[in-house]
Write a protein that holds these residues in place. Sequence first.
Motif, short mmCIF file in Angstrom:
data_model
loop_
_atom_site.label_atom_id
_atom_site.label_comp_id
_atom_site.label_asym_id
_atom_site.label_seq_id
_atom_site.Cartn_x
_atom_site.Cartn_y
_atom_site.Cartn_z
N GLY A 233 0.83 -1.23 0.00
CA GLY A 233 0.12 0.08 0.01
C GLY A 233 0.85 1.17 0.18
O GLY A 233 1.94 1.09 -0.02
N VAL A 234 0.06 2.28 0.05
CA VAL A 234 0.92 3.57 -0.01
C VAL A 234 0.77 4.34 1.24
O VAL A 234 -0.40 4.23 2.12
N CYS A 235 1.75 4.93 1.84
CA CYS A 235 1.66 5.53 3.24
C CYS A 235 1.97 7.06 3.12
O CYS A 235 3.27 7.36 2.50
N VAL A 236 1.09 7.82 3.48
CA VAL A 236 1.24 9.27 3.28
C VAL A 236 1.61 9.88 4.74
O VAL A 236 0.77 9.88 5.66
N ASP A 237 2.75 10.41 4.77
CA ASP A 237 3.29 10.91 5.93
C ASP A 237 2.35 12.22 6.69
O ASP A 237 2.22 11.87 7.90
N PHE B 195 -4.92 -0.25 4.59
CA PHE B 195 -6.18 0.22 4.04
C PHE B 195 -6.23 0.81 2.79
O PHE B 195 -7.52 1.05 2.17
N SER B 196 -5.13 0.82 2.22
CA SER B 196 -4.79 1.18 0.87
C SER B 196 -6.14 0.76 -0.29
O SER B 196 -6.56 1.45 -0.86
N ALA B 197 -6.15 -0.44 -0.32
CA ALA B 197 -7.03 -1.00 -1.37
C ALA B 197 -8.47 -0.87 -1.09
O ALA B 197 -9.37 -0.81 -2.04
N TYR B 198 -8.98 -0.17 0.11
CA TYR B 198 -10.40 -0.09 0.42
C TYR B 198 -10.58 1.19 0.93
O TYR B 198 -11.31 1.33 2.11
N TRP B 199 -9.50 2.16 0.69
CA TRP B 199 -9.46 3.51 1.34
C TRP B 199 -11.04 4.26 1.24
O TRP B 199 -11.49 4.96 2.09
N GLY C 144 -13.86 2.69 0.77
CA GLY C 144 -15.16 1.86 0.95
C GLY C 144 -14.81 0.66 1.12
O GLY C 144 -13.88 0.05 1.16
N HIS C 145 -15.75 -0.22 0.84
CA HIS C 145 -15.80 -1.66 1.30
C HIS C 145 -15.45 -2.66 -0.01
O HIS C 145 -15.52 -3.86 0.09
N ARG C 146 -15.49 -2.11 -1.15
CA ARG C 146 -14.99 -2.71 -2.31
C ARG C 146 -13.83 -2.08 -2.88
O ARG C 146 -13.58 -0.84 -2.85
N LYS C 147 -13.03 -2.62 -3.60
CA LYS C 147 -11.57 -2.14 -4.29
C LYS C 147 -12.19 -1.28 -5.13
O LYS C 147 -12.81 -1.89 -6.42
N ASP C 148 -11.81 -0.16 -5.06
CA ASP C 148 -11.99 0.89 -6.35
C ASP C 148 -10.90 1.76 -6.62
O ASP C 148 -10.66 2.55 -5.65
N ASP C 149 -9.67 1.33 -7.36
CA ASP C 149 -8.64 2.36 -7.46
C ASP C 149 -9.00 3.73 -7.77
O ASP C 149 -8.31 4.66 -7.13
N ARG C 150 -9.94 3.91 -8.66
CA ARG C 150 -10.20 5.33 -8.93
C ARG C 150 -10.85 6.19 -7.89
O ARG C 150 -10.42 7.29 -7.48
N ALA C 151 -11.46 5.68 -7.04
CA ALA C 151 -12.41 6.12 -5.86
C ALA C 151 -11.28 6.37 -4.68
O ALA C 151 -11.17 7.55 -4.07
N GLY D 188 -3.57 0.81 -8.87
CA GLY D 188 -3.56 1.28 -7.60
C GLY D 188 -3.43 2.88 -7.53
O GLY D 188 -4.05 3.63 -8.30
N TYR D 189 -2.43 3.23 -6.74
CA TYR D 189 -2.07 4.72 -6.60
C TYR D 189 -0.83 5.08 -7.64
O TYR D 189 -0.46 6.20 -7.52
N ASP D 190 -0.57 4.21 -8.39
CA ASP D 190 0.59 4.51 -9.47
C ASP D 190 0.46 6.04 -10.18
O ASP D 190 1.35 6.57 -10.26
N PRO D 191 -0.94 6.38 -10.77
CA PRO D 191 -0.98 7.49 -11.34
C PRO D 191 -0.97 8.98 -10.41
O PRO D 191 -1.02 9.92 -11.05
N VAL D 192 -0.67 8.73 -9.00
CA VAL D 192 -0.70 9.86 -8.17
C VAL D 192 0.79 9.76 -7.67
O VAL D 192 1.14 10.64 -6.72
#
Length: 198
Positions: free
Chosen positions: A70-74, A83-87, A89-96, A152-156
């Motif tokens: 996952g990604v950890c933001v300081d 919780f990166s995959a479900y940040w 909500g309760h389903r995996k949604d990379d865009r959301a 995942g978070y690759d585009p940001v």
Amino acid sequence: MTRAVLATHNPHKVVEFARIVAATRPDLELIGYDGPEPVEDGVTFAQNALIKARAAAAHTGLAAFADDSGVCVDVLGGAPGVFSAYWAGHRKDDRANRALLLDQISDIADPHRTAHYVSVIALALPGGDEHVVEGVWPGRIAAAVRGDGGFGYDPVFIPDEQPTDAERTVGEWSDEEKTARSHRARAFEALQPLLSLI
């Protein structure tokens, strides 16, 4: 050819791991996992990686690798983290997930958008031996989505170390560039001394 199972149902991870393994250990055949998906109720990357690796080793009788990442933001105290995959909500949604993260830190300017990707790989052997390694990829969060590569978070995510002079998100990198430098590549490199145990 040595065989091991990759304990994931995430097709993106399967493709990425296949590239990493092919580049570093062509004698290792990773097979897909089609068994039951365990409940990932750990509170750390290591705990969740071990849960998945143990389940796959028990189901297949083979050595099993599992990644939790996952990604950890300081500025968010290390969130989204496990919780990166479900940040969002309760389903995996990379865009959301990306949209929520960008909104949460929208008022934070550089250089305070620092972050890092984490990949923890667990290796579970049929005899019960277990090993855990970690790969960390430092960088920061972009102000907006850039690029449509990766997942995942690759585009940001903008890594500190860039393969070219241009500063790009991982979503703008080629597959080959990511394979050589990612958090998973770093974790797999740390795992190399343990592969003789398989």
